[in-house]
Design a protein around this motif. Structure first.
Motif, PDB file in Angstrom:
ATOM      1  N   ALA A  19       0.838  -1.211   0.000  1.00 20.65           N
ATOM      2  CA  ALA A  19       0.000   0.000   0.000  1.00 20.65           C
ATOM      3  C   ALA A  19       0.871   1.258   0.000  1.00 20.65           C
ATOM      4  O   ALA A  19       1.957   1.273   0.580  1.00 20.65           O
ATOM      5  CB  ALA A  19      -0.904   0.012   1.221  1.00 20.65           C
ATOM      6  N   HIS A  20       0.380   2.287  -0.663  1.00 25.00           N
ATOM      7  CA  HIS A  20       1.074   3.576  -0.639  1.00 25.00           C
ATOM      8  C   HIS A  20       0.877   4.280   0.698  1.00 25.00           C
ATOM      9  O   HIS A  20       1.765   4.962   1.182  1.00 25.00           O
ATOM     10  CB  HIS A  20       0.576   4.489  -1.760  1.00 25.00           C
ATOM     11  CG  HIS A  20       0.943   4.017  -3.127  1.00 25.00           C
ATOM     12  ND1 HIS A  20       2.238   3.994  -3.583  1.00 25.00           N
ATOM     13  CD2 HIS A  20       0.172   3.530  -4.126  1.00 25.00           C
ATOM     14  CE1 HIS A  20       2.250   3.518  -4.818  1.00 25.00           C
ATOM     15  NE2 HIS A  20       1.007   3.226  -5.170  1.00 25.00           N
ATOM     16  N   PHE A  21      -0.302   4.137   1.259  1.00 21.50           N
ATOM     17  CA  PHE A  21      -0.640   4.779   2.530  1.00 21.50           C
ATOM     18  C   PHE A  21      -1.404   3.796   3.397  1.00 21.50           C
ATOM     19  O   PHE A  21      -2.162   2.974   2.890  1.00 21.50           O
ATOM     20  CB  PHE A  21      -1.537   6.012   2.316  1.00 21.50           C
ATOM     21  CG  PHE A  21      -1.002   6.979   1.310  1.00 21.50           C
ATOM     22  CD1 PHE A  21       0.143   7.718   1.576  1.00 21.50           C
ATOM     23  CD2 PHE A  21      -1.626   7.140   0.094  1.00 21.50           C
ATOM     24  CE1 PHE A  21       0.650   8.592   0.643  1.00 21.50           C
ATOM     25  CE2 PHE A  21      -1.134   8.014  -0.853  1.00 21.50           C
ATOM     26  CZ  PHE A  21       0.016   8.758  -0.583  1.00 21.50           C
ATOM     27  N   ASP A  22      -1.216   3.921   4.687  1.00 20.43           N
ATOM     28  CA  ASP A  22      -1.977   3.112   5.636  1.00 20.43           C
ATOM     29  C   ASP A  22      -3.007   4.013   6.296  1.00 20.43           C
ATOM     30  O   ASP A  22      -2.649   4.963   7.009  1.00 20.43           O
ATOM     31  CB  ASP A  22      -1.058   2.502   6.696  1.00 20.43           C
ATOM     32  CG  ASP A  22      -0.166   1.418   6.113  1.00 20.43           C
ATOM     33  OD1 ASP A  22      -0.652   0.648   5.276  1.00 20.43           O
ATOM     34  OD2 ASP A  22       1.009   1.344   6.502  1.00 20.43           O
ATOM     35  N   ILE A  23      -4.269   3.719   6.035  1.00 21.37           N
ATOM     36  CA  ILE A  23      -5.374   4.479   6.602  1.00 21.37           C
ATOM     37  C   ILE A  23      -6.159   3.533   7.502  1.00 21.37           C
ATOM     38  O   ILE A  23      -6.619   2.484   7.054  1.00 21.37           O
ATOM     39  CB  ILE A  23      -6.297   5.054   5.505  1.00 21.37           C
ATOM     40  CG1 ILE A  23      -5.492   5.959   4.560  1.00 21.37           C
ATOM     41  CG2 ILE A  23      -7.464   5.817   6.142  1.00 21.37           C
ATOM     42  CD1 ILE A  23      -6.282   6.442   3.349  1.00 21.37           C
ATOM     43  N   LYS A  91     -12.889  15.465   2.982  1.00 15.15           N
ATOM     44  CA  LYS A  91     -11.577  15.668   3.606  1.00 15.15           C
ATOM     45  C   LYS A  91     -10.673  14.464   3.371  1.00 15.15           C
ATOM     46  O   LYS A  91      -9.471  14.610   3.160  1.00 15.15           O
ATOM     47  CB  LYS A  91     -11.729  15.919   5.104  1.00 15.15           C
ATOM     48  CG  LYS A  91     -12.392  17.225   5.443  1.00 15.15           C
ATOM     49  CD  LYS A  91     -12.558  17.358   6.940  1.00 15.15           C
ATOM     50  CE  LYS A  91     -13.352  18.600   7.288  1.00 15.15           C
ATOM     51  NZ  LYS A  91     -13.609  18.710   8.727  1.00 15.15           N
ATOM     52  N   ILE A  92     -11.244  13.280   3.401  1.00 18.39           N
ATOM     53  CA  ILE A  92     -10.458  12.068   3.159  1.00 18.39           C
ATOM     54  C   ILE A  92      -9.998  12.035   1.697  1.00 18.39           C
ATOM     55  O   ILE A  92      -8.829  11.765   1.411  1.00 18.39           O
ATOM     56  CB  ILE A  92     -11.257  10.809   3.516  1.00 18.39           C
ATOM     57  CG1 ILE A  92     -11.607  10.815   5.006  1.00 18.39           C
ATOM     58  CG2 ILE A  92     -10.470   9.546   3.161  1.00 18.39           C
ATOM     59  CD1 ILE A  92     -12.612   9.773   5.408  1.00 18.39           C
ATOM     60  N   ALA A  93     -10.888  12.315   0.780  1.00 16.97           N
ATOM     61  CA  ALA A  93     -10.533  12.345  -0.639  1.00 16.97           C
ATOM     62  C   ALA A  93      -9.460  13.395  -0.900  1.00 16.97           C
ATOM     63  O   ALA A  93      -8.499  13.140  -1.641  1.00 16.97           O
ATOM     64  CB  ALA A  93     -11.776  12.610  -1.485  1.00 16.97           C
ATOM     65  N   SER A  94      -9.585  14.550  -0.281  1.00 18.26           N
ATOM     66  CA  SER A  94      -8.586  15.614  -0.448  1.00 18.26           C
ATOM     67  C   SER A  94      -7.247  15.207   0.145  1.00 18.26           C
ATOM     68  O   SER A  94      -6.190  15.504  -0.422  1.00 18.26           O
ATOM     69  CB  SER A  94      -9.071  16.909   0.205  1.00 18.26           C
ATOM     70  OG  SER A  94     -10.223  17.380  -0.441  1.00 18.26           O
ATOM     71  N   ILE A  96      -6.054  12.109   0.417  1.00 19.49           N
ATOM     72  CA  ILE A  96      -5.453  11.134  -0.496  1.00 19.49           C
ATOM     73  C   ILE A  96      -4.883  11.835  -1.725  1.00 19.49           C
ATOM     74  O   ILE A  96      -3.753  11.567  -2.143  1.00 19.49           O
ATOM     75  CB  ILE A  96      -6.474  10.049  -0.901  1.00 19.49           C
ATOM     76  CG1 ILE A  96      -6.845   9.194   0.325  1.00 19.49           C
ATOM     77  CG2 ILE A  96      -5.924   9.179  -2.025  1.00 19.49           C
ATOM     78  CD1 ILE A  96      -8.015   8.255   0.096  1.00 19.49           C
ATOM     79  N   LYS A  97      -5.637  12.746  -2.288  1.00 24.45           N
ATOM     80  CA  LYS A  97      -5.181  13.474  -3.475  1.00 24.45           C
ATOM     81  C   LYS A  97      -3.910  14.253  -3.169  1.00 24.45           C
ATOM     82  O   LYS A  97      -2.943  14.208  -3.938  1.00 24.45           O
ATOM     83  CB  LYS A  97      -6.281  14.407  -3.975  1.00 24.45           C
ATOM     84  CG  LYS A  97      -5.912  15.141  -5.236  1.00 24.45           C
ATOM     85  CD  LYS A  97      -7.037  16.030  -5.725  1.00 24.45           C
ATOM     86  CE  LYS A  97      -6.571  16.670  -7.027  1.00 24.45           C
ATOM     87  NZ  LYS A  97      -7.132  17.948  -7.265  1.00 24.45           N
ATOM     88  N   PHE A  98      -3.889  14.969  -2.071  1.00 25.96           N
ATOM     89  CA  PHE A  98      -2.720  15.746  -1.682  1.00 25.96           C
ATOM     90  C   PHE A  98      -1.498  14.847  -1.498  1.00 25.96           C
ATOM     91  O   PHE A  98      -0.413  15.131  -2.005  1.00 25.96           O
ATOM     92  CB  PHE A  98      -3.005  16.515  -0.384  1.00 25.96           C
ATOM     93  CG  PHE A  98      -1.800  17.224   0.168  1.00 25.96           C
ATOM     94  CD1 PHE A  98      -1.354  18.407  -0.401  1.00 25.96           C
ATOM     95  CD2 PHE A  98      -1.111  16.703   1.253  1.00 25.96           C
ATOM     96  CE1 PHE A  98      -0.236  19.051   0.091  1.00 25.96           C
ATOM     97  CE2 PHE A  98       0.004  17.345   1.769  1.00 25.96           C
ATOM     98  CZ  PHE A  98       0.442  18.523   1.177  1.00 25.96           C
ATOM     99  N   LYS A  99      -1.667  13.736  -0.788  1.00 24.56           N
ATOM    100  CA  LYS A  99      -0.549  12.821  -0.543  1.00 24.56           C
ATOM    101  C   LYS A  99      -0.037  12.207  -1.843  1.00 24.56           C
ATOM    102  O   LYS A  99       1.166  12.031  -2.015  1.00 24.56           O
ATOM    103  CB  LYS A  99      -0.954  11.716   0.440  1.00 24.56           C
ATOM    104  CG  LYS A  99      -1.191  12.231   1.840  1.00 24.56           C
ATOM    105  CD  LYS A  99       0.092  12.739   2.461  1.00 24.56           C
ATOM    106  CE  LYS A  99      -0.093  13.093   3.904  1.00 24.56           C
ATOM    107  NZ  LYS A  99       1.151  13.448   4.572  1.00 24.56           N
ATOM    108  N   MET A 100      -0.941  11.885  -2.767  1.00 21.61           N
ATOM    109  CA  MET A 100      -0.522  11.329  -4.059  1.00 21.61           C
ATOM    110  C   MET A 100       0.260  12.362  -4.871  1.00 21.61           C
ATOM    111  O   MET A 100       1.236  12.035  -5.534  1.00 21.61           O
ATOM    112  CB  MET A 100      -1.728  10.820  -4.844  1.00 21.61           C
ATOM    113  CG  MET A 100      -2.387   9.587  -4.253  1.00 21.61           C
ATOM    114  SD  MET A 100      -1.293   8.158  -4.118  1.00 21.61           S
ATOM    115  CE  MET A 100      -1.001   7.782  -5.843  1.00 21.61           C
TER     116      MET A 100
END
Length: 103
Positions: A19-23, A91-94, A96-100
């Protein structure tokens, strides 16, 4: 692509699944003891989402203590409170987008 764990919070913390991120999603009805019960998962999280926050009046869940416990394990973790009655899912979508974009 999302990798979902439908079991407990032990197994996914023990293995790198690419995974790229752990949420980590922690649902209010599950109880605020999960951070202490599964520290490895929260220590490795990039984002913790407290979900179903609109149900807090009906459950014995101390979100401030849960946040404090999480930050003791992982001082840099991002935290979002998810409420079905507002736009917090955005906020979650934003996030993820920011981190990507920062990758």
């Amino acid at each position: 692509c999302f990798i979902e764990n439908v079991g407990n919070l032990v197994c996914p913390a023990s293995y790198d699944v690419g995974a790229h991120f752990d949420i980590v999603f922690l649902s209010i009805p599950e109880g605020d003891d999960k951070v202490a019960k599964y520290p490895v998962m929260f220590k490795n999280a990039d984002l913790i989402v407290f979900s179903k926050c609109d149900l807090m009046p009906y459950f014995d869940f101390n979100i401030e203590n849960a946040k404090k416990d999480a930050r003791m394990l992982n001082p840099k973790v991002d935290i979002i409170e998810l409420n079905t009655k507002d736009d917090s899912i955005q906020k979650i979508a934003s996030w993820i987008k920011f981190k990507m974009e920062m990758r």
